[in-house]
Design a protein around this motif. Structure first.
Motif, PDB file in Angstrom:
ATOM      1  N   ARG A  77     -14.277 -43.789 -16.883  1.00 60.12           N
ATOM      2  CA  ARG A  77     -13.494 -42.667 -16.503  1.00 60.12           C
ATOM      3  C   ARG A  77     -13.165 -41.845 -17.929  1.00 60.12           C
ATOM      4  O   ARG A  77     -13.371 -40.473 -17.807  1.00 60.12           O
ATOM      5  N   GLY A  78     -13.046 -42.288 -18.939  1.00 51.13           N
ATOM      6  CA  GLY A  78     -12.881 -41.414 -20.155  1.00 51.13           C
ATOM      7  C   GLY A  78     -14.163 -40.920 -20.545  1.00 51.13           C
ATOM      8  O   GLY A  78     -14.037 -39.428 -21.056  1.00 51.13           O
ATOM      9  N   ASN A  79     -15.215 -41.521 -20.192  1.00 47.30           N
ATOM     10  CA  ASN A  79     -16.726 -40.802 -20.706  1.00 47.30           C
ATOM     11  C   ASN A  79     -16.995 -39.696 -19.737  1.00 47.30           C
ATOM     12  O   ASN A  79     -17.548 -38.530 -20.371  1.00 47.30           O
ATOM     13  N   LEU A  80     -16.655 -39.726 -18.418  1.00 47.47           N
ATOM     14  CA  LEU A  80     -16.764 -38.992 -17.463  1.00 47.47           C
ATOM     15  C   LEU A  80     -15.796 -37.559 -17.931  1.00 47.47           C
ATOM     16  O   LEU A  80     -16.478 -36.225 -17.773  1.00 47.47           O
ATOM     17  N   LYS A  81     -14.778 -37.660 -18.485  1.00 46.12           N
ATOM     18  CA  LYS A  81     -13.953 -36.591 -18.814  1.00 46.12           C
ATOM     19  C   LYS A  81     -14.370 -35.936 -19.896  1.00 46.12           C
ATOM     20  O   LYS A  81     -14.329 -34.797 -20.051  1.00 46.12           O
ATOM     21  N   VAL A  82     -14.919 -36.805 -20.989  1.00 51.24           N
ATOM     22  CA  VAL A  82     -15.482 -36.077 -22.358  1.00 51.24           C
ATOM     23  C   VAL A  82     -16.544 -35.063 -21.909  1.00 51.24           C
ATOM     24  O   VAL A  82     -16.723 -34.325 -22.296  1.00 51.24           O
ATOM     25  N   ILE A  83     -17.539 -35.738 -20.986  1.00 51.33           N
ATOM     26  CA  ILE A  83     -18.851 -35.136 -20.388  1.00 51.33           C
ATOM     27  C   ILE A  83     -18.374 -33.705 -19.683  1.00 51.33           C
ATOM     28  O   ILE A  83     -18.899 -32.677 -20.104  1.00 51.33           O
ATOM     29  N   ASP A  84     -17.339 -33.772 -18.751  1.00 50.14           N
ATOM     30  CA  ASP A  84     -16.842 -32.517 -18.207  1.00 50.14           C
ATOM     31  C   ASP A  84     -16.359 -31.553 -19.290  1.00 50.14           C
ATOM     32  O   ASP A  84     -16.354 -30.416 -19.291  1.00 50.14           O
ATOM     33  N   ASP A  85     -15.521 -32.282 -20.383  1.00 46.44           N
ATOM     34  CA  ASP A  85     -14.870 -31.461 -21.571  1.00 46.44           C
ATOM     35  C   ASP A  85     -15.964 -30.594 -22.191  1.00 46.44           C
ATOM     36  O   ASP A  85     -15.758 -29.517 -22.469  1.00 46.44           O
ATOM     37  N   ALA A  86     -16.986 -31.305 -22.466  1.00 48.19           N
ATOM     38  CA  ALA A  86     -18.152 -30.855 -23.218  1.00 48.19           C
ATOM     39  C   ALA A  86     -18.697 -29.768 -22.708  1.00 48.19           C
ATOM     40  O   ALA A  86     -19.074 -28.711 -23.074  1.00 48.19           O
ATOM     41  N   TYR A  87     -19.011 -29.977 -21.330  1.00 47.24           N
ATOM     42  CA  TYR A  87     -19.718 -28.929 -20.693  1.00 47.24           C
ATOM     43  C   TYR A  87     -18.953 -27.926 -20.384  1.00 47.24           C
ATOM     44  O   TYR A  87     -19.405 -26.665 -20.517  1.00 47.24           O
ATOM     45  N   GLN A  88     -17.643 -27.831 -20.203  1.00 50.20           N
ATOM     46  CA  GLN A  88     -16.650 -26.500 -20.157  1.00 50.20           C
ATOM     47  C   GLN A  88     -16.737 -25.693 -21.398  1.00 50.20           C
ATOM     48  O   GLN A  88     -16.633 -24.672 -21.380  1.00 50.20           O
ATOM     49  N   ALA A  89     -16.790 -26.652 -22.341  1.00 52.75           N
ATOM     50  CA  ALA A  89     -16.707 -26.044 -23.865  1.00 52.75           C
ATOM     51  C   ALA A  89     -17.959 -25.140 -23.931  1.00 52.75           C
ATOM     52  O   ALA A  89     -17.867 -24.380 -24.727  1.00 52.75           O
ATOM     53  N   LEU A  90     -18.915 -25.651 -23.674  1.00 50.97           N
ATOM     54  CA  LEU A  90     -20.468 -24.957 -23.797  1.00 50.97           C
ATOM     55  C   LEU A  90     -20.502 -23.735 -22.876  1.00 50.97           C
ATOM     56  O   LEU A  90     -21.022 -22.713 -23.129  1.00 50.97           O
ATOM     57  N   VAL A  91     -20.214 -23.752 -21.635  1.00 47.62           N
ATOM     58  CA  VAL A  91     -20.343 -22.674 -20.532  1.00 47.62           C
ATOM     59  C   VAL A  91     -19.232 -21.776 -20.701  1.00 47.62           C
ATOM     60  O   VAL A  91     -19.501 -20.558 -20.291  1.00 47.62           O
ATOM     61  N   SER A  92     -17.980 -21.903 -21.272  1.00 45.86           N
ATOM     62  CA  SER A  92     -16.983 -21.032 -21.128  1.00 45.86           C
ATOM     63  C   SER A  92     -17.005 -20.078 -22.151  1.00 45.86           C
ATOM     64  O   SER A  92     -17.556 -20.203 -23.362  1.00 45.86           O
ATOM     65  N   PRO A  93     -16.935 -18.695 -22.026  1.00 46.05           N
ATOM     66  CA  PRO A  93     -16.940 -18.036 -23.291  1.00 46.05           C
ATOM     67  C   PRO A  93     -15.931 -18.203 -24.308  1.00 46.05           C
ATOM     68  O   PRO A  93     -14.965 -18.611 -23.985  1.00 46.05           O
ATOM     69  N   PRO A  94     -16.158 -17.661 -25.346  1.00 44.16           N
ATOM     70  CA  PRO A  94     -15.153 -17.939 -26.723  1.00 44.16           C
ATOM     71  C   PRO A  94     -14.153 -17.138 -26.488  1.00 44.16           C
ATOM     72  O   PRO A  94     -14.113 -16.162 -25.605  1.00 44.16           O
ATOM     73  N   ALA A  95     -12.975 -17.794 -27.004  1.00 44.26           N
ATOM     74  CA  ALA A  95     -11.592 -17.089 -26.834  1.00 44.26           C
ATOM     75  C   ALA A  95     -11.507 -15.444 -27.550  1.00 44.26           C
ATOM     76  O   ALA A  95     -10.921 -14.796 -27.187  1.00 44.26           O
TER      77      ALA A  95
END
Length: 99
Positions: A77-95
Motif C-alpha cells: 500500500r505504501g508503494n502504491l501511494k509512492v507510485i501515485d505521488d510520483a505520477y502526480q508530480a510528473l503530470v501536474s504543472p509546476p507551481a
C-alpha cells in the motif's frame, strides 16, 4: 523490491522519454501491475492466517502468518501511494506556472 523510492518510481515512469500523458499513464500502470502479485498474495495469506487462528494448534502458524502478510500488505500500500505521488508530480504543472 518491497520498498519503492519516489526517485525509482518517477525514473521508471519517465524512462519512456516523452512527456505524453498517455505514455506516462501506461508506464504507471506497468509499475502498478508489478505490485499486484504481492498485494493479492498478502490478502490470500491474511485470509489463510485468519482461518488458521480459529484453532489453538493452527494459531501457532496463523498468528505469524497474519503478522507477515499484514506487513507485506502495508508495504505494498505504501508503494502504491509512492507510485501515485510520483505520477502526480510528473503530470501536474509546476507551481511557478500556476501563478
Amino acid at each position: 523490491m518491497l520498498s519503492l523510492t519516489p526517485e525509482y518510481a518517477s525514473g521508471y515512469i519517465t524512462q519512456a522519454g516523452t512527456a505524453n500523458p498517455v505514455v506516462l499513464e501506461a508506464r504507471r500502470q506497468e509499475l502498478l501491475q508489478r505490485q499486484q502479485p504481492a498485494k493479492i498474495g498478502s490478502l490470500a495469506f491474511l485470509a489463510i492466517g485468519g482461518l488458521l487462528t480459529i484453532t489453538i494448534i493452527g494459531a501457532i502458524l496463523g498468528i505469524p502468518m497474519l503478522a507477515i502478510a499484514g506487513w507485506v500488505h502495508w508495504k505494498v500500500r505504501g508503494n502504491l501511494k509512492v507510485i501515485d505521488d510520483a505520477y502526480q508530480a510528473l503530470v501536474s504543472p509546476p507551481a511557478a506556472a500556476q501563478a
